[in-house]
Design a protein around this motif. Sequence first.
Motif, PDB file in Angstrom:
ATOM      1  N   PRO A 289       0.812  -1.232   0.000  1.00  0.00           N
ATOM      2  CA  PRO A 289       0.000   0.000   0.000  1.00  0.00           C
ATOM      3  C   PRO A 289       0.842   1.277   0.000  1.00  0.00           C
ATOM      4  N   GLY A 290       2.072   1.187   0.461  1.00  0.00           N
ATOM      5  CA  GLY A 290       2.941   2.365   0.448  1.00  0.00           C
ATOM      6  C   GLY A 290       3.764   2.481  -0.822  1.00  0.00           C
ATOM      7  N   GLY A 291       3.543   1.575  -1.754  1.00  0.00           N
ATOM      8  CA  GLY A 291       4.350   1.527  -2.975  1.00  0.00           C
ATOM      9  C   GLY A 291       4.057   2.667  -3.935  1.00  0.00           C
ATOM     10  N   VAL A 292       5.047   2.945  -4.764  1.00  0.00           N
ATOM     11  CA  VAL A 292       4.883   4.040  -5.725  1.00  0.00           C
ATOM     12  C   VAL A 292       4.302   3.516  -7.037  1.00  0.00           C
ATOM     13  N   LEU A 293       3.679   4.396  -7.740  1.00  0.00           N
ATOM     14  CA  LEU A 293       3.154   4.085  -9.075  1.00  0.00           C
ATOM     15  C   LEU A 293       3.046   5.414  -9.811  1.00  0.00           C
ATOM     16  N   VAL A 309       2.279   2.367 -17.468  1.00  0.00           N
ATOM     17  CA  VAL A 309       1.256   3.128 -16.740  1.00  0.00           C
ATOM     18  C   VAL A 309       0.932   4.416 -17.504  1.00  0.00           C
ATOM     19  N   VAL A 310      -0.374   4.653 -17.741  1.00  0.00           N
ATOM     20  CA  VAL A 310      -0.797   5.840 -18.514  1.00  0.00           C
ATOM     21  C   VAL A 310      -1.601   6.832 -17.673  1.00  0.00           C
ATOM     22  N   ALA A 311      -1.962   6.442 -16.451  1.00  0.00           N
ATOM     23  CA  ALA A 311      -2.641   7.367 -15.533  1.00  0.00           C
ATOM     24  C   ALA A 311      -2.383   6.857 -14.129  1.00  0.00           C
ATOM     25  N   ALA A 312      -2.162   7.770 -13.193  1.00  0.00           N
ATOM     26  CA  ALA A 312      -1.896   7.346 -11.813  1.00  0.00           C
ATOM     27  C   ALA A 312      -2.272   8.460 -10.849  1.00  0.00           C
ATOM     28  N   THR A 313      -2.707   8.050  -9.660  1.00  0.00           N
ATOM     29  CA  THR A 313      -3.033   9.028  -8.627  1.00  0.00           C
ATOM     30  C   THR A 313      -2.990   8.331  -7.274  1.00  0.00           C
ATOM     31  N   TYR A 314      -3.000   9.133  -6.218  1.00  0.00           N
ATOM     32  CA  TYR A 314      -3.234   8.566  -4.895  1.00  0.00           C
ATOM     33  C   TYR A 314      -4.742   8.558  -4.688  1.00  0.00           C
ATOM     34  N   SER A 315      -5.269   7.423  -4.207  1.00  0.00           N
ATOM     35  CA  SER A 315      -6.697   7.339  -3.918  1.00  0.00           C
ATOM     36  C   SER A 315      -6.908   7.443  -2.409  1.00  0.00           C
ATOM     37  N   PRO A 316      -7.446   8.568  -1.921  1.00  0.00           N
ATOM     38  CA  PRO A 316      -7.717   8.675  -0.489  1.00  0.00           C
ATOM     39  C   PRO A 316      -8.713   7.621  -0.002  1.00  0.00           C
ATOM     40  N   THR A 317      -9.597   7.161  -0.867  1.00  0.00           N
ATOM     41  CA  THR A 317     -10.566   6.129  -0.463  1.00  0.00           C
ATOM     42  C   THR A 317      -9.854   4.804  -0.232  1.00  0.00           C
ATOM     43  N   LEU A 318      -8.963   4.436  -1.143  1.00  0.00           N
ATOM     44  CA  LEU A 318      -8.259   3.149  -1.033  1.00  0.00           C
ATOM     45  C   LEU A 318      -6.994   3.252  -0.187  1.00  0.00           C
ATOM     46  N   LYS A 319      -6.597   4.500   0.091  1.00  0.00           N
ATOM     47  CA  LYS A 319      -5.383   4.779   0.873  1.00  0.00           C
ATOM     48  C   LYS A 319      -4.130   4.173   0.234  1.00  0.00           C
ATOM     49  N   LYS A 320      -4.075   4.233  -1.062  1.00  0.00           N
ATOM     50  CA  LYS A 320      -2.877   3.807  -1.789  1.00  0.00           C
ATOM     51  C   LYS A 320      -2.934   4.349  -3.211  1.00  0.00           C
ATOM     52  N   ARG A 321      -1.850   4.177  -3.912  1.00  0.00           N
ATOM     53  CA  ARG A 321      -1.834   4.654  -5.288  1.00  0.00           C
ATOM     54  C   ARG A 321      -2.553   3.664  -6.195  1.00  0.00           C
ATOM     55  N   ILE A 322      -3.092   4.218  -7.258  1.00  0.00           N
ATOM     56  CA  ILE A 322      -3.884   3.419  -8.196  1.00  0.00           C
ATOM     57  C   ILE A 322      -3.645   4.000  -9.585  1.00  0.00           C
ATOM     58  N   GLY A 323      -3.782   3.178 -10.596  1.00  0.00           N
ATOM     59  CA  GLY A 323      -3.538   3.702 -11.933  1.00  0.00           C
ATOM     60  C   GLY A 323      -4.175   2.856 -13.014  1.00  0.00           C
ATOM     61  N   LEU A 324      -3.932   3.285 -14.233  1.00  0.00           N
ATOM     62  CA  LEU A 324      -4.333   2.512 -15.411  1.00  0.00           C
ATOM     63  C   LEU A 324      -3.082   2.276 -16.225  1.00  0.00           C
TER      64      LEU A 324
END
Lengths: 366, 99
Positions: A289-293, A309-324
Amino acid sequence: MRVSPIRKLLADRGAVFGERAGVEIPLRFSGADKEYSAVRDAAGLCDFSFMTRCRVPEDGLDVLEQYACGSVANIRFGRVLHTMAVNDDGMLESDVYIANDDENLIMLCESLIDDEAATAVLEGMGASKEGLEDMSESTAVFGLDGLNAWAIARDLFGTDVLGLPYLSIENYELDDVEIKLIRGGKTSEFGYLFIVPVRQAAAIWERIEKAGEPHGLVPVGTEAHSMLRLDGRFFNIYEEGARVSDPLPLGLQWMIDFDGDDFRGKAAILERRTKGLENKIIGVTPSDPGGVLEIGDEIAHRGETVAKVVAATYSPTLKKRIGLALFELPYAYSGLTLEGVDGLLIETISMPPFMPRSLGVKLDEM
Amino acid sequence: MDLELEKTIEARAAVLRTIKEDLITRLNLAYEPDDLHEDISLLGSGLGLDSLDALEVILGIEHSFGVKIADDNIGILRSINTIADYVMAEKGKNEEVQS
């Protein structure tokens, strides 16, 4: 550069501005993370006046049929079509809403091209002859989104507004100002777009702010909207759209009427569709969960790159980074564990990754 | 591609294929299975299913995979991928019980 008709008001609220396709945009106010949370937990008001917009008389719909990939002729009265426009090569140009509003069709676009280029395209399709009227300078557009957005809309317009289905348009009066209200939004929470006359734009913004006070409304910028779109898995033309460009690997086939009349770029899209997909975007997140993306990160299997990776953000809901990430087709499945940068493990995930709280609110029981 | 990954993908691909074909048939969609991205939103945006469509989809899943979907579990209809997650998890539970 085109600027918002309420630029001064936004600046007074602390807006930090940026630029996209020749139009000034409000990036943030109090900070993207806070604004994101306001929308998920309460409500946010964003100035969407950067969208290009125009009105076409009903009998001039030919121009929009040529321009947009969806079935414009089949938009029922009071409903809104979510579609897109592509260039001659079938590559993304605009994310488009077209609303059937009585005797007119109203088009709102989030575009990768500037106003001048968009006007040239429409003119080439006979826009002036068909009576197309540019509304970008005569109106402002505000987006009201969030878990409590429905309550603010109800307080402004009455309980009738709760009956508006998703992707519909209705005309309301607010303080004697005619407002076109679209139920839409790209956050996975309740969403409304207000199209208001430019002269009363500031007054209407302040009126919405006042109605929103008891419901936790705050001004939000486009950065928060990008976060909301990504973890709500709504298409974002300015992120993955700009980087991938081809609508087919992006999974936007649902916006295209393959069997209907010709539109600009249709032949190129059909050719690629017949050839078959080679890539597809899939949701990704670090196992840790603390990993970078980050955008541009490569994802590998057994040392061989299979995605980027073509899109990435931190998700406050998931409390980790997420992307496409854009995957080679054989690897384009969720539920896999692959290799990221610096030995980090990356998981492919099903999107949308969580159930938005708005989906659990039953407006017909309010 | 290693064998374990290949097996994982094959199992998921089979479930996804069945869900897509079922959606196209039951909802009379003018798309080919390859046109339906697995993350396409089923409710609201995307395919924009109404409550009757959603019921039809649930019946299809229950029939095709022999799983039950509770009335208050509409969250699994967020996308084709989230349906597949649910189906694979339920099938996994059943296999555990049988073994």
